[in-house]
Design a protein around this motif. Structure first.
Motif, PDB file in Angstrom:
ATOM      1  N   GLN A 169       0.936  -0.973  -0.086  1.00 40.82           N
ATOM      2  CA  GLN A 169      -0.071   0.198  -0.426  1.00 40.82           C
ATOM      3  C   GLN A 169       0.969   1.436   0.237  1.00 40.82           C
ATOM      4  OE1 GLN A 169      -2.858  -0.933   3.214  1.00 40.82           O
ATOM      5  NE2 GLN A 169      -4.071   0.288   2.465  1.00 40.82           N
ATOM      6  N   LEU A 170       1.982   1.078   0.957  1.00 34.77           N
ATOM      7  CA  LEU A 170       2.705   2.661   1.004  1.00 34.77           C
ATOM      8  C   LEU A 170       3.617   3.120  -0.755  1.00 34.77           C
ATOM      9  CD1 LEU A 170       3.784   2.298   4.530  1.00 34.77           C
ATOM     10  CD2 LEU A 170       3.204   4.087   3.872  1.00 34.77           C
ATOM     11  N   PHE A 171       3.785   1.436  -0.867  1.00 28.74           N
ATOM     12  CA  PHE A 171       4.583   1.369  -2.434  1.00 28.74           C
ATOM     13  C   PHE A 171       3.516   1.997  -3.219  1.00 28.74           C
ATOM     14  CE2 PHE A 171       5.612  -0.126  -6.577  1.00 28.74           C
ATOM     15  CZ  PHE A 171       6.720   0.079  -6.168  1.00 28.74           C
ATOM     16  N   GLU A 172       2.583   1.763  -3.270  1.00 29.53           N
ATOM     17  CA  GLU A 172       1.778   2.366  -4.641  1.00 29.53           C
ATOM     18  C   GLU A 172       1.403   4.049  -3.939  1.00 29.53           C
ATOM     19  OE1 GLU A 172      -1.660  -0.081  -4.603  1.00 29.53           O
ATOM     20  OE2 GLU A 172      -0.418  -1.825  -5.512  1.00 29.53           O
ATOM     21  N   TYR A 173       0.931   4.195  -2.893  1.00 33.06           N
ATOM     22  CA  TYR A 173       0.894   5.532  -2.224  1.00 33.06           C
ATOM     23  C   TYR A 173       1.997   6.387  -2.459  1.00 33.06           C
ATOM     24  CZ  TYR A 173      -1.221   9.508   1.076  1.00 33.06           C
ATOM     25  OH  TYR A 173      -1.016  10.661   0.927  1.00 33.06           O
ATOM     26  N   PHE A 221      -6.466   1.152  11.210  1.00 33.42           N
ATOM     27  CA  PHE A 221      -6.316  -0.414   9.766  1.00 33.42           C
ATOM     28  C   PHE A 221      -7.625  -0.597   9.505  1.00 33.42           C
ATOM     29  CE2 PHE A 221      -1.884  -0.485  11.865  1.00 33.42           C
ATOM     30  CZ  PHE A 221      -1.482  -1.183  10.825  1.00 33.42           C
ATOM     31  N   GLU A 222      -7.554  -1.568   8.571  1.00 32.01           N
ATOM     32  CA  GLU A 222      -8.774  -1.889   7.407  1.00 32.01           C
ATOM     33  C   GLU A 222      -9.254  -3.164   9.135  1.00 32.01           C
ATOM     34  OE1 GLU A 222     -11.255  -0.471   5.849  1.00 32.01           O
ATOM     35  OE2 GLU A 222      -9.027   1.174   4.781  1.00 32.01           O
ATOM     36  N   ALA A 223     -10.460  -3.640   8.455  1.00 32.48           N
ATOM     37  CA  ALA A 223     -11.460  -4.480  10.073  1.00 32.48           C
ATOM     38  C   ALA A 223     -10.256  -5.730   9.789  1.00 32.48           C
ATOM     39  CB  ALA A 223     -12.338  -4.660   9.157  1.00 32.48           C
ATOM     40  N   ASP A 224      -9.416  -6.151   8.460  1.00 33.25           N
ATOM     41  CA  ASP A 224      -8.167  -7.611   8.113  1.00 33.25           C
ATOM     42  C   ASP A 224      -7.390  -7.231   9.118  1.00 33.25           C
ATOM     43  OD1 ASP A 224      -7.342  -5.731   6.808  1.00 33.25           O
ATOM     44  OD2 ASP A 224      -7.083  -6.658   5.189  1.00 33.25           O
ATOM     45  N   GLY A 225      -7.088  -5.773   9.751  1.00 35.62           N
ATOM     46  CA  GLY A 225      -5.567  -5.833  10.218  1.00 35.62           C
ATOM     47  C   GLY A 225      -4.371  -5.861   9.657  1.00 35.62           C
ATOM     48  N   LYS A 277      -5.512   2.424   6.368  1.00 34.49           N
ATOM     49  CA  LYS A 277      -6.607   3.373   6.007  1.00 34.49           C
ATOM     50  C   LYS A 277      -6.297   4.144   5.152  1.00 34.49           C
ATOM     51  CE  LYS A 277     -10.264   2.263   9.384  1.00 34.49           C
ATOM     52  NZ  LYS A 277     -10.876   2.767  10.683  1.00 34.49           N
ATOM     53  N   ALA A 278      -7.020   5.317   3.639  1.00 37.12           N
ATOM     54  CA  ALA A 278      -6.621   5.731   3.483  1.00 37.12           C
ATOM     55  C   ALA A 278      -6.109   7.029   4.426  1.00 37.12           C
ATOM     56  CB  ALA A 278      -7.625   6.670   2.605  1.00 37.12           C
ATOM     57  N   ALA A 279      -6.551   7.702   5.486  1.00 39.82           N
ATOM     58  CA  ALA A 279      -6.174   8.760   6.434  1.00 39.82           C
ATOM     59  C   ALA A 279      -4.956   8.390   6.464  1.00 39.82           C
ATOM     60  CB  ALA A 279      -7.740   8.970   7.453  1.00 39.82           C
ATOM     61  N   THR A 280      -4.493   7.616   7.059  1.00 40.63           N
ATOM     62  CA  THR A 280      -3.307   6.622   7.805  1.00 40.63           C
ATOM     63  C   THR A 280      -2.363   6.891   6.637  1.00 40.63           C
ATOM     64  OG1 THR A 280      -4.297   5.218   8.561  1.00 40.63           O
ATOM     65  CG2 THR A 280      -2.242   4.364   8.928  1.00 40.63           C
ATOM     66  N   LEU A 281      -2.671   6.736   5.568  1.00 42.73           N
ATOM     67  CA  LEU A 281      -1.220   6.531   4.490  1.00 42.73           C
ATOM     68  C   LEU A 281      -1.280   7.617   4.360  1.00 42.73           C
ATOM     69  CD1 LEU A 281      -2.902   4.419   1.419  1.00 42.73           C
ATOM     70  CD2 LEU A 281      -1.163   3.860   3.029  1.00 42.73           C
ATOM     71  N   GLU A 282      -1.989   8.599   4.718  1.00 42.23           N
ATOM     72  CA  GLU A 282      -1.688  10.649   3.945  1.00 42.23           C
ATOM     73  C   GLU A 282      -1.387  10.996   5.284  1.00 42.23           C
ATOM     74  OE1 GLU A 282      -4.663  14.467   4.115  1.00 42.23           O
ATOM     75  OE2 GLU A 282      -5.009  12.601   2.458  1.00 42.23           O
TER      76      GLU A 282
END
Length: 380
Positions: free
Chosen positions: A148-152, A242-246, A250-255
Motif C-alpha cells: 500500500q505504501l509503495f503504491e501511495y 487499519f482496515e477491518a482485516d488488521g 486506511k486512506a487517512a493513515t496513508l496520508e
C-alpha cells in the motif's frame, strides 16, 4: 536582503504567509539558512535577478489574477508552482497561463504546508529533486501495508524501493539493496512486533544510520518503540488506523504517513548536507585552508593556503552528470567540486562515477572521506 525569496501568490492571507515562513525556517535551520529565506506576500513580491526566487501560486475557484503579471514573472526567469487543494479541479482553480505547468495538490490536512515548502526548496536548489524512499519491513508481518505504501508514495512522485519490486532479474540482490539504501532520502521502517529480530531489517536500519539518513518509524498497534530506534522520528499507529482485516492501512493513515515522510526527508537532507559541508571545512582546515563563503544552492567556498578558491556543491546521495553541470554553472572564480559520501555505493556505480569524472573537466567529483587529500592537490 535574504539569499532566497519565496513569493506567495493567489489565494493568500497573513496566516498562510506566517505558516510558510515558519515551516521554511524550521527546515533550513540545520543548514544555518533560517534567516536567509524571505517569504513575501502577493502585493510586495518583486523578485530580483540577483537572488534565487520561486513563486507559489495558491489557486482557488473565482480568483481573477493578473495573468500579464504572471507571464512577465515567468519570462523574466521566475519559476511558478501552481498549488491547489484538489488536482481534479486544477483547470478551474488556476489561470490559463499556468495550466501547462505540473501542479501540486495540497490536502487540507497539511496544516504546516510541508509539501509546498519542500517543492519551494527543490526549485531553489536547496533540496534535491529526487525523492527516494526505502521501505524496510518484515514480509511475514507487514507485506500488505508495505505494498500500500509503495503504491501511495509512488503516486506522490516518490521513487520507492521495495525489495519485491526493486531488484531486476539477474542482479545481485544484496548489492542492489545497499546501493538503493545509500541513494535514498528516508528509511521508512514498518515497526512490527519482530522487526528487530530479523538480521536483514537490523542491517537496513544500521546502514541507514551509518549514511546519516533520518529513519521514520511507523509503529504497529501494541508495539513499543525499541531503544534501538531512539534516533528515528516516529508515528504510532492504533488499531483504528487499519482496515477491518488488521493488515491494510486506511486512506487517512496513508496520508498521515506521507506527511511524516515529507518532514523526515526535509530534516534528513538538511542534516546530511550540513554534514558534508562540515566535512569539507574540516578537510580544508587540515591543510591550512579555511571556510570562505556560503554560496547558492547549498554550496560552500573554501580558500586554500595559496588563496586559491574551491566551490563545492554537496550531493545528497549518488551524484549524477546533472550535479556536475550544476557545479560547473556556479558563479565565481575557482575550481569546482561535487562532494559526496560513497559508503554503500556499489562497485558498478563506483565504476560509472569514475568514468563520469573522467568525462567532465569543468567540475570533478570528490569523495567525502578523501576531501583533504584532493583539496591539497588543488594547490597551484
Amino acid at each position: 536582503m535574504a539569499l532566497y525569496q519565496v513569493g506567495l501568490l493567489g489565494a493568500v492571507d497573513a496566516a498562510l504567509v506566517a505558516q510558510m515562513k515558519a515551516t521554511l525556517q524550521e527546515l533550513l535551520a540545520p543548514l544555518g539558512l533560517a534567516n536567509e529565506i524571505e517569504v513575501i506576500a502577493p502585493a510586495a513580491y518583486d523578485p530580483k535577478n540577483d537572488y534565487a526566487s520561486v513563486a507559489l501560486y495558491f489557486g482557488a475557484e473565482g480568483l481573477k489574477p493578473d495573468e500579464g503579471a504572471l507571464v512577465k514573472l515567468m519570462r523574466e526567469g521566475t519559476p511558478i508552482v501552481p498549488i491547489v487543494p484538489d488536482l481534479k479541479k486544477f483547470s478551474k482553480m488556476t489561470p490559463a497561463c499556468l495550466r501547462a505547468i505540473n501542479g501540486l495538490e495540497l490536502p487540507e490536512t497539511d496544516k504546516t504546508l510541508i509539501r509546498a515548502a519542500n517543492v519551494a526548496l527543490e526549485v531553489l536548489g536547496l533540496m534535491p529533486r529526487q525523492r527516494r524512499i526505502f521501505l524496510s519491513y518484515k514480509r511475514v508481518e507487514s507485506t500488505e501495508a508495505a505494498l500500500q505504501l509503495f503504491e501511495y508514495l509512488s503516486s506522490l512522485k516518490f521513487d520507492v524501493f521495495l525489495d519485491t519490486h526493486g531488484v531486476p532479474p539477474g542482479d545481485d540482490f544484496q548489492e542492489v539493496l545497499w546501493q538503493r539504501l545509500s541513494d535514498s532520502d528516508v528509511l521508512v521502517m514498518l515497526d512490527t512486533e519482530n522487526y528487530f529480530d530479523s538480521r536483514w531489517t537490523k542491517l537496513e536500519f544500521g546502514h541507514a544510520l551509518a549514511k546519516s539518513l533520518v529513519p521514520l518509524r511507523l509503529g504497529w498497534p501494541g508495539v513499543k518503540q525499541s531503544p534501538r530506534s531512539h534516533a528515528a522520528e516516529s508515528v504510532q499507529f492504533s488499531a483504528a488506523d487499519f482496515e477491518a482485516d488488521g493488515k491494510r492501512l486506511k486512506a487517512a493513515t496513508l496520508e498521515t504517513a506521507g506527511l511524516a515522510i515529507e518532514k523526515a526527508r526535509s530534516r534528513g537532507i538538511a542534516l546530511r548536507s550540513s554534514e558534508l559541508n562540515n566535512a569539507v571545512i574540516v578537510a580544508a582546515k587540515k591543510i591550512d585552508g579555511r571556510f570562505f563563503a556560503l554560496g547558492p544552492k547549498r554550496t560552500i567556498v573554501v580558500e586554500l593556503y595559496s588563496k586559491h578558491k574551491v566551490l563545492i556543491y554537496p550531493s545528497i546521495g549518488v551524484p549524477t552528470a546533472e550535479h556536475l553541470h550544476e557545479a560547473s554553472s556556479l558563479d565565481g572564480e575557482g575550481s569546482r567540486r561535487v562532494v559526496f559520501d560513497d559508503s554503500g555505493v556499489s562497485r558498478r556505480t563506483q565504476g560509472h562515477l569514475d568514468w563520469l569524472d573522467g568525462q567532465v573537466k569543468s567540475a570533478r567529483l570528490m569523495r567525502k572521506g578523501n576531501a583533504a587529500w584532493e583539496l591539497a592537490a588543488l594547490e597551484p
